[in-house]
Design a protein around this motif. Structure first.
Motif, PDB file in Angstrom:
ATOM      1  N   VAL A  21     -83.384 -48.526   0.453  1.00  0.00           N
ATOM      2  CA  VAL A  21     -82.889 -49.421   1.501  1.00  0.00           C
ATOM      3  C   VAL A  21     -81.476 -49.003   1.895  1.00  0.00           C
ATOM      4  O   VAL A  21     -80.585 -48.971   1.042  1.00  0.00           O
ATOM      5  CB  VAL A  21     -82.899 -50.880   0.999  1.00  0.00           C
ATOM      6  N   PRO A  22     -81.233 -48.666   3.162  1.00  0.00           N
ATOM      7  CA  PRO A  22     -79.871 -48.278   3.575  1.00  0.00           C
ATOM      8  C   PRO A  22     -78.957 -49.485   3.749  1.00  0.00           C
ATOM      9  O   PRO A  22     -79.301 -50.457   4.418  1.00  0.00           O
ATOM     10  CB  PRO A  22     -80.108 -47.574   4.922  1.00  0.00           C
ATOM     11  N   GLY A  23     -77.786 -49.423   3.131  1.00  0.00           N
ATOM     12  CA  GLY A  23     -76.795 -50.478   3.299  1.00  0.00           C
ATOM     13  C   GLY A  23     -75.929 -50.201   4.523  1.00  0.00           C
ATOM     14  O   GLY A  23     -75.338 -49.131   4.632  1.00  0.00           O
ATOM     15  N   ILE A  24     -75.866 -51.169   5.442  1.00  0.00           N
ATOM     16  CA  ILE A  24     -75.149 -50.999   6.712  1.00  0.00           C
ATOM     17  C   ILE A  24     -73.861 -51.824   6.689  1.00  0.00           C
ATOM     18  O   ILE A  24     -73.908 -53.052   6.655  1.00  0.00           O
ATOM     19  CB  ILE A  24     -76.019 -51.456   7.907  1.00  0.00           C
ATOM     20  N   MET A  25     -72.723 -51.155   6.694  1.00  0.00           N
ATOM     21  CA  MET A  25     -71.448 -51.856   6.770  1.00  0.00           C
ATOM     22  C   MET A  25     -71.100 -52.112   8.227  1.00  0.00           C
ATOM     23  O   MET A  25     -70.965 -51.172   9.017  1.00  0.00           O
ATOM     24  CB  MET A  25     -70.335 -51.027   6.114  1.00  0.00           C
ATOM     25  N   CYS A  26     -70.987 -53.374   8.602  1.00  0.00           N
ATOM     26  CA  CYS A  26     -70.688 -53.717   9.994  1.00  0.00           C
ATOM     27  C   CYS A  26     -69.209 -53.469  10.297  1.00  0.00           C
ATOM     28  O   CYS A  26     -68.341 -53.750   9.473  1.00  0.00           O
ATOM     29  CB  CYS A  26     -71.028 -55.180  10.258  1.00  0.00           C
ATOM     30  N   ILE A  27     -68.941 -52.950  11.486  1.00  0.00           N
ATOM     31  CA  ILE A  27     -67.569 -52.692  11.938  1.00  0.00           C
ATOM     32  C   ILE A  27     -67.059 -53.950  12.634  1.00  0.00           C
ATOM     33  O   ILE A  27     -67.507 -54.302  13.723  1.00  0.00           O
ATOM     34  CB  ILE A  27     -67.524 -51.494  12.903  1.00  0.00           C
ATOM     35  N   ASN A  28     -66.121 -54.655  11.980  1.00  0.00           N
ATOM     36  CA  ASN A  28     -65.598 -55.910  12.517  1.00  0.00           C
ATOM     37  C   ASN A  28     -64.122 -55.833  12.900  1.00  0.00           C
ATOM     38  O   ASN A  28     -63.691 -56.496  13.834  1.00  0.00           O
ATOM     39  CB  ASN A  28     -65.781 -57.034  11.494  1.00  0.00           C
ATOM     40  N   ASN A  29     -63.339 -55.059  12.146  1.00  0.00           N
ATOM     41  CA  ASN A  29     -61.926 -54.913  12.503  1.00  0.00           C
ATOM     42  C   ASN A  29     -61.424 -53.580  11.975  1.00  0.00           C
ATOM     43  O   ASN A  29     -62.020 -52.982  11.072  1.00  0.00           O
ATOM     44  CB  ASN A  29     -61.078 -56.080  11.996  1.00  0.00           C
ATOM     45  N   PHE A  30     -60.338 -53.122  12.531  1.00  0.00           N
ATOM     46  CA  PHE A  30     -59.844 -51.774  12.268  1.00  0.00           C
ATOM     47  C   PHE A  30     -59.266 -51.627  10.855  1.00  0.00           C
ATOM     48  O   PHE A  30     -59.704 -50.773  10.080  1.00  0.00           O
ATOM     49  CB  PHE A  30     -58.789 -51.406  13.315  1.00  0.00           C
ATOM     50  N   GLY A  31     -58.306 -52.469  10.515  1.00  0.00           N
ATOM     51  CA  GLY A  31     -57.627 -52.332   9.233  1.00  0.00           C
ATOM     52  C   GLY A  31     -58.564 -52.523   8.049  1.00  0.00           C
ATOM     53  O   GLY A  31     -58.551 -51.727   7.101  1.00  0.00           O
ATOM     54  N   GLY A  32     -59.367 -53.576   8.093  1.00  0.00           N
ATOM     55  CA  GLY A  32     -60.282 -53.862   7.000  1.00  0.00           C
ATOM     56  C   GLY A  32     -61.293 -52.753   6.799  1.00  0.00           C
ATOM     57  O   GLY A  32     -61.645 -52.416   5.657  1.00  0.00           O
ATOM     58  N   PHE A  33     -61.757 -52.175   7.903  1.00  0.00           N
ATOM     59  CA  PHE A  33     -62.739 -51.099   7.826  1.00  0.00           C
ATOM     60  C   PHE A  33     -62.182 -49.911   7.050  1.00  0.00           C
ATOM     61  O   PHE A  33     -62.824 -49.392   6.135  1.00  0.00           O
ATOM     62  CB  PHE A  33     -63.137 -50.664   9.243  1.00  0.00           C
ATOM     63  N   PHE A  34     -60.980 -49.488   7.379  1.00  0.00           N
ATOM     64  CA  PHE A  34     -60.426 -48.300   6.728  1.00  0.00           C
ATOM     65  C   PHE A  34     -59.928 -48.593   5.314  1.00  0.00           C
ATOM     66  O   PHE A  34     -59.910 -47.695   4.465  1.00  0.00           O
ATOM     67  CB  PHE A  34     -59.342 -47.667   7.601  1.00  0.00           C
ATOM     68  N   ARG A  35     -59.557 -49.838   5.033  1.00  0.00           N
ATOM     69  CA  ARG A  35     -59.242 -50.183   3.640  1.00  0.00           C
ATOM     70  C   ARG A  35     -60.500 -50.071   2.778  1.00  0.00           C
ATOM     71  O   ARG A  35     -60.469 -49.522   1.673  1.00  0.00           O
ATOM     72  CB  ARG A  35     -58.662 -51.595   3.556  1.00  0.00           C
ATOM     73  N   MET A  36     -61.607 -50.601   3.289  1.00  0.00           N
ATOM     74  CA  MET A  36     -62.859 -50.589   2.541  1.00  0.00           C
ATOM     75  C   MET A  36     -63.382 -49.169   2.348  1.00  0.00           C
ATOM     76  O   MET A  36     -63.764 -48.775   1.247  1.00  0.00           O
ATOM     77  CB  MET A  36     -63.903 -51.437   3.270  1.00  0.00           C
ATOM     78  N   THR A  37     -63.421 -48.390   3.430  1.00  0.00           N
ATOM     79  CA  THR A  37     -63.934 -47.025   3.310  1.00  0.00           C
ATOM     80  C   THR A  37     -63.028 -46.165   2.438  1.00  0.00           C
ATOM     81  O   THR A  37     -63.492 -45.287   1.721  1.00  0.00           O
ATOM     82  CB  THR A  37     -64.111 -46.372   4.693  1.00  0.00           C
ATOM     83  N   GLY A  38     -61.721 -46.427   2.486  1.00  0.00           N
ATOM     84  CA  GLY A  38     -60.802 -45.679   1.635  1.00  0.00           C
ATOM     85  C   GLY A  38     -61.023 -45.998   0.167  1.00  0.00           C
ATOM     86  O   GLY A  38     -61.031 -45.099  -0.685  1.00  0.00           O
ATOM     87  N   PHE A  39     -61.225 -47.270  -0.142  1.00  0.00           N
ATOM     88  CA  PHE A  39     -61.462 -47.684  -1.529  1.00  0.00           C
ATOM     89  C   PHE A  39     -62.746 -47.058  -2.071  1.00  0.00           C
ATOM     90  O   PHE A  39     -62.803 -46.626  -3.226  1.00  0.00           O
ATOM     91  CB  PHE A  39     -61.543 -49.210  -1.602  1.00  0.00           C
ATOM     92  N   CYS A  40     -63.780 -47.004  -1.230  1.00  0.00           N
ATOM     93  CA  CYS A  40     -65.080 -46.472  -1.661  1.00  0.00           C
ATOM     94  C   CYS A  40     -65.199 -44.966  -1.464  1.00  0.00           C
ATOM     95  O   CYS A  40     -66.239 -44.386  -1.788  1.00  0.00           O
ATOM     96  CB  CYS A  40     -66.202 -47.172  -0.898  1.00  0.00           C
ATOM     97  N   LYS A  41     -64.154 -44.338  -0.913  1.00  0.00           N
ATOM     98  CA  LYS A  41     -64.155 -42.898  -0.627  1.00  0.00           C
ATOM     99  C   LYS A  41     -65.320 -42.514   0.292  1.00  0.00           C
ATOM    100  O   LYS A  41     -65.934 -41.458   0.140  1.00  0.00           O
ATOM    101  CB  LYS A  41     -64.215 -42.092  -1.928  1.00  0.00           C
ATOM    102  N   THR A  42     -65.594 -43.388   1.240  1.00  0.00           N
ATOM    103  CA  THR A  42     -66.708 -43.168   2.158  1.00  0.00           C
ATOM    104  C   THR A  42     -66.295 -42.228   3.281  1.00  0.00           C
ATOM    105  O   THR A  42     -65.205 -42.362   3.851  1.00  0.00           O
ATOM    106  CB  THR A  42     -67.171 -44.506   2.773  1.00  0.00           C
ATOM    107  N   ARG A  43     -67.158 -41.305   3.631  1.00  0.00           N
ATOM    108  CA  ARG A  43     -66.893 -40.373   4.727  1.00  0.00           C
ATOM    109  C   ARG A  43     -67.031 -41.098   6.060  1.00  0.00           C
ATOM    110  O   ARG A  43     -68.056 -41.729   6.328  1.00  0.00           O
ATOM    111  CB  ARG A  43     -67.876 -39.200   4.681  1.00  0.00           C
ATOM    112  N   VAL A  44     -65.995 -41.026   6.874  1.00  0.00           N
ATOM    113  CA  VAL A  44     -66.042 -41.582   8.231  1.00  0.00           C
ATOM    114  C   VAL A  44     -66.013 -40.397   9.194  1.00  0.00           C
ATOM    115  O   VAL A  44     -64.999 -39.696   9.283  1.00  0.00           O
ATOM    116  CB  VAL A  44     -64.852 -42.524   8.506  1.00  0.00           C
ATOM    117  N   PRO A  45     -67.111 -40.141   9.917  1.00  0.00           N
ATOM    118  CA  PRO A  45     -67.147 -38.975  10.813  1.00  0.00           C
ATOM    119  C   PRO A  45     -65.983 -38.998  11.806  1.00  0.00           C
ATOM    120  O   PRO A  45     -65.576 -40.069  12.273  1.00  0.00           O
ATOM    121  CB  PRO A  45     -68.493 -39.133  11.541  1.00  0.00           C
ATOM    122  N   PRO A  46     -65.417 -37.842  12.127  1.00  0.00           N
ATOM    123  CA  PRO A  46     -64.272 -37.786  13.055  1.00  0.00           C
ATOM    124  C   PRO A  46     -64.539 -38.467  14.390  1.00  0.00           C
ATOM    125  O   PRO A  46     -63.629 -39.084  14.960  1.00  0.00           O
ATOM    126  CB  PRO A  46     -64.042 -36.279  13.236  1.00  0.00           C
TER     127      PRO A  46
END
Length: 406
Positions: free
Chosen positions: A246-271
């Motif tokens: 099952v793919p987990g989908i993280m919804c994009i709701n705000n700029f700062g929170g998104f990059f804090r979360m992806t940074g903590f999880c070391k998630t790749r964000v395509p350029p």
């Protein structure tokens, strides 16, 4: 007169066999009583509007919300939705794990997400509580031994577990990575991080151990490139992992929170995604609209790749989830209705889907000015583009979604 135990929930793996495409939702326990009350109201709304197959509730960092997690999954069950309770090893002795499982079983919860968990708040390194479980594999084995009737799901990491992601040495160029590694490669703050093939393969072997121990399906960590999921699914199948993924989908709701979360999880964000979000970072409404567009396109691709469903990490928010489901055609005008419900008392416009009294609007019938907005969202519009005899101006009543604020 003896009390009877509630009928247990259906197993999610059984439900998935009968319903090949569906949505499911994940929430986290709020920190305040007011937040809990608001979340319970939201759970009921989202149950009615999205008809999810199941709802998850996270356990909380360091096991900090265990009692509240159990309270919320009980509430979800009371609304008629199948509950999937997270359970972690962090700060949990075997006795506490057994207490949580017994409490869940007693109230009919039959679905558990078995996780190692994050380190407790303020700690960087994860360590087992004295005598406790060392990893999710230990937890899966324990649950399946003590509660074989339970459906157990586990986490999968399409880009590699954060602990297996390494920073590329300055002496090594990203061009030297294998094609598989490049797809998992992330660049941020001038640093390049990647889960090397050897580490990724070890992660897959560990995932197979969890499945072999009895895990019934996999829910992935967030990712933002559907091809990463496609490769992960192919890699899992190649080593004999046959359970649903099952793919987990993280919804994009705000700029700062998104990059804090992806940074903590070391998630790749395509350029390309970074660039599009940068354009909209100062306009939250526009960013959410883009989040809907991006999320819908990704979900369509994932379903085409064979994903059984879309599982939303909602962040306890509704708007973007509704927009994505509307775009998929699984729901109708939920996002616009949410605006209307939120704003019926103040008649404050939110976005281009509707307007307030005095605003100029455009429709398929021409332009006009809003004279009245009804509680159901329909607007009485004086049509300036129409002229009748003796200079009369007609009024049209248009439903929500049939007009846009200019």
């Amino acid at each position: 007169m003896t009390a009877t135990s509630p009928a247990p929930d259906a197993r999610i793996d059984d439900l998935m066999r009968d319903q090949p495409a569906f949505a499911s939702l994940e929430f986290f326990p709020p920190r305040t009583a007011e937040g809990v009350a608001n979340l319970k109201e939201r759970i009921v709304r989202m149950r009615d509007s999205t008809k999810p197959m199941f709802m998850d509730v996270t356990w909380g960092a360091g096991g900090s919300t265990s009692d509240l997690t159990l309270d919320l999954v009980k509430f979800i069950r009371s609304t008629g939705v199948v509950a999937n309770m997270h359970l972690t090893c962090t700060n949990m002795t075997p006795g506490k794990v057994d207490e949580a499982l017994a409490a869940a079983s007693a109230c009919g919860i039959r679905n558990i997400v078995a996780l190692r968990g994050d380190p407790p708040l303020g700690e960087d390194k994860w360590t087992a509580t004295g005598g406790g479980f060392e990893c999710a594999l230990d937890l899966v084995r324990h649950i399946k031994r003590e509660y074989p009737e339970m459906c157990v799901s586990v986490a999968g990491y399409p880009e590699g577990h954060p602990n297996a992601i390494s920073e590329l040495p300055s002496s090594q160029s990203a061009a030297s990575l294998t094609e598989r590694e490049k797809l998992r490669c992330s660049e941020a703050g001038g640093k390049v991080s990647v889960c090397f093939d050897a580490d990724y393969d070890n992660e897959l072997k560990y995932l197979k151990e969890k499945v072999d121990a009895g895990a019934d399906f996999i829910i992935t960590q967030m990712f933002f490139d559907p091809e990463v999921f496609g490769n992960f699914m192919s890699d899992c199948r190649a080593i004999g992992i046959k359970v649903p993924i099952v793919p987990g989908i993280m919804c994009i709701n705000n700029f700062g929170g998104f990059f804090r979360m992806t940074g903590f999880c070391k998630t790749r964000v395509p350029p390309t995604l970074v660039a599009e979000m940068e354009k909209r970072k100062d306009d939250e409404h526009e960013l959410k609209e883009y989040g809907v567009e991006f999320g819908a396109e990704m979900c369509m691709r994932l379903l085409a790749l064979g994903a059984p469903c879309v599982h939303f990490y909602t962040l306890n928010l509704e708007k973007v989830v509704y927009g994505i489901l509307d775009a998929l055609g699984w729901t109708t005008e939920l996002s616009a209705k949410m605006d209307l419900d939120n704003d019926a008392g103040t008649m404050q416009a939110k976005g281009s889907a509707w307007a307030r009294v005095g605003d100029e609007v455009q429709s398929m019938f021409g332009s006009g000015v809003v004279k009245e907005v009804r509680q159901d969202g329909a607007a009485c519009i004086e049509m300036r583009s129409w002229k009748l005899a003796f200079g009369q101006t007609p009024t049209a009543v248009l439903q929500a979604g049939m007009y846009k604020k200019v």
